[in-house]
Scaffold this motif. Sequence first.
Motif, PDB file in Angstrom:
ATOM      1  N   ASN A  55       0.846  -1.192   0.000  1.00  0.00           N
ATOM      2  CA  ASN A  55       0.000   0.000   0.000  1.00  0.00           C
ATOM      3  C   ASN A  55       0.885   1.246   0.000  1.00  0.00           C
ATOM      4  O   ASN A  55       2.095   1.166   0.282  1.00  0.00           O
ATOM      5  CB  ASN A  55      -0.938   0.015   1.207  1.00  0.00           C
ATOM      6  N   THR A  56       0.288   2.354  -0.374  1.00  0.00           N
ATOM      7  CA  THR A  56       1.017   3.616  -0.409  1.00  0.00           C
ATOM      8  C   THR A  56       0.103   4.716   0.086  1.00  0.00           C
ATOM      9  O   THR A  56      -1.126   4.615  -0.022  1.00  0.00           O
ATOM     10  CB  THR A  56       1.513   3.918  -1.841  1.00  0.00           C
ATOM     11  N   MET A  57       0.684   5.758   0.642  1.00  0.00           N
ATOM     12  CA  MET A  57      -0.110   6.939   1.019  1.00  0.00           C
ATOM     13  C   MET A  57       0.777   8.179   0.978  1.00  0.00           C
ATOM     14  O   MET A  57       2.008   8.106   1.079  1.00  0.00           O
ATOM     15  CB  MET A  57      -0.743   6.780   2.407  1.00  0.00           C
ATOM     16  N   THR A  58       0.132   9.310   0.833  1.00  0.00           N
ATOM     17  CA  THR A  58       0.830  10.594   0.767  1.00  0.00           C
ATOM     18  C   THR A  58       1.189  11.057   2.170  1.00  0.00           C
ATOM     19  O   THR A  58       0.390  10.900   3.101  1.00  0.00           O
ATOM     20  CB  THR A  58      -0.098  11.625   0.099  1.00  0.00           C
ATOM     21  N   ILE A  59       2.379  11.619   2.297  1.00  0.00           N
ATOM     22  CA  ILE A  59       2.756  12.262   3.567  1.00  0.00           C
ATOM     23  C   ILE A  59       3.329  13.651   3.282  1.00  0.00           C
ATOM     24  O   ILE A  59       3.899  13.896   2.209  1.00  0.00           O
ATOM     25  CB  ILE A  59       3.789  11.436   4.373  1.00  0.00           C
ATOM     26  N   SER A  60       3.148  14.525   4.256  1.00  0.00           N
ATOM     27  CA  SER A  60       3.829  15.826   4.161  1.00  0.00           C
ATOM     28  C   SER A  60       4.554  16.140   5.458  1.00  0.00           C
ATOM     29  O   SER A  60       5.127  17.201   5.608  1.00  0.00           O
ATOM     30  CB  SER A  60       2.844  16.935   3.813  1.00  0.00           C
ATOM     31  N   ARG A 103      -4.744   4.850   9.258  1.00  0.00           N
ATOM     32  CA  ARG A 103      -4.423   4.606   7.833  1.00  0.00           C
ATOM     33  C   ARG A 103      -4.292   3.115   7.554  1.00  0.00           C
ATOM     34  O   ARG A 103      -3.704   2.370   8.356  1.00  0.00           O
ATOM     35  CB  ARG A 103      -3.101   5.270   7.423  1.00  0.00           C
ATOM     36  N   HIS A 104      -4.733   2.703   6.382  1.00  0.00           N
ATOM     37  CA  HIS A 104      -4.531   1.321   5.941  1.00  0.00           C
ATOM     38  C   HIS A 104      -3.023   1.026   5.899  1.00  0.00           C
ATOM     39  O   HIS A 104      -2.587  -0.073   6.243  1.00  0.00           O
ATOM     40  CB  HIS A 104      -5.149   1.198   4.532  1.00  0.00           C
ATOM     41  N   THR A 105      -2.244   2.015   5.527  1.00  0.00           N
ATOM     42  CA  THR A 105      -0.781   1.871   5.435  1.00  0.00           C
ATOM     43  C   THR A 105      -0.171   1.473   6.782  1.00  0.00           C
ATOM     44  O   THR A 105       0.887   0.841   6.818  1.00  0.00           O
ATOM     45  CB  THR A 105      -0.174   3.223   4.956  1.00  0.00           C
ATOM     46  N   THR A 151      -6.037  11.069  -0.240  1.00  0.00           N
ATOM     47  CA  THR A 151      -7.445  11.286   0.136  1.00  0.00           C
ATOM     48  C   THR A 151      -8.290  10.038  -0.139  1.00  0.00           C
ATOM     49  O   THR A 151      -9.519  10.076  -0.004  1.00  0.00           O
ATOM     50  CB  THR A 151      -8.043  12.489  -0.642  1.00  0.00           C
ATOM     51  N   HIS A 152      -7.640   8.974  -0.563  1.00  0.00           N
ATOM     52  CA  HIS A 152      -8.347   7.702  -0.786  1.00  0.00           C
ATOM     53  C   HIS A 152      -7.576   6.614  -0.045  1.00  0.00           C
ATOM     54  O   HIS A 152      -6.345   6.692   0.055  1.00  0.00           O
ATOM     55  CB  HIS A 152      -8.420   7.361  -2.282  1.00  0.00           C
ATOM     56  N   SER A 153      -8.330   5.604   0.404  1.00  0.00           N
ATOM     57  CA  SER A 153      -7.671   4.533   1.147  1.00  0.00           C
ATOM     58  C   SER A 153      -7.531   3.278   0.307  1.00  0.00           C
ATOM     59  O   SER A 153      -8.456   2.908  -0.438  1.00  0.00           O
ATOM     60  CB  SER A 153      -8.476   4.209   2.408  1.00  0.00           C
TER      61      SER A 153
END
Length: 200
Positions: free
Chosen positions: A62-67, A88-90, A118-120
């Motif tokens: 899985n992947t997700m955005t981070i800032s 988060r699923h991540t 913004t999507h899981s």
Amino acid sequence: MKTKTILTTLALLALMSCGQNQPAENPTGPREIDPAEIKENPIALFNDHWALVTVGVPDDLNTMTISWGSLGELWNKPVVTVYVSSSRHTHAFMEKNDHFTLSFFPPEQREALQYLGTHSGRDGDKIQESGLTLEFLESGLPTFKEADMVIEARKLYGAPFDREALAEEAAAFYAPGQMGIQTVYIGEIEHVWVRDRTGE
Ligand SMILES: Cc1cc2nc3c(=O)[nH]c(=O)nc-3n(C[C@H](O)[C@H](O)[C@H](O)COP(=O)(O)O)c2cc1C
């Protein structure tokens, strides 16, 4: 004259066969740099450009955005730190895998990063929907073809923030109705890959 021609031909053949033993030139392929050679300001890198934290194996990732993130030095190693909310699923992937990657992108991929932030991954194949192209590094770790810098990290530490130890303004981020408490993951930077886009 005849001897000269034969010698010239032999020299040319030798040159050509030398070339065959060289690694194929791949101007768009990633090239490794030392972590100390990362030129970008780390605050701007995370806050302005964002990144994807990607974790897992080819058929389960899985992947997700981070800032939010940090780059630095700890335990005599170059390290990267990311903060992943328990909601988060991540998060589950970060818990069960030893390695993760951080991928940074040129500005034209902002929309894809917005989508992935913004999507899981629980709700469908968000990577496919984002339009980014999954690829795997020599190590087998996942990243994206469109990334222009990729950090491979090995988890050295992972633990949730201690609520009691947070200053008021930091604790406010985890108040009821806000995001779940974040786990701090510190990873040793094992490799940094950059991709030169010139000539593409
Ligand atoms: C610009 C941006 C930055 C974000 N930074 C973080 C972050 O640092 N940590 C975090 O836990 N979530 C962060 N998020 C939220 C996650 O990316 C978002 O909840 C994502 O949909 C989680 O996906 P998942 O459920 O597939 O893991 C950010 C989202 C955006 C758009």
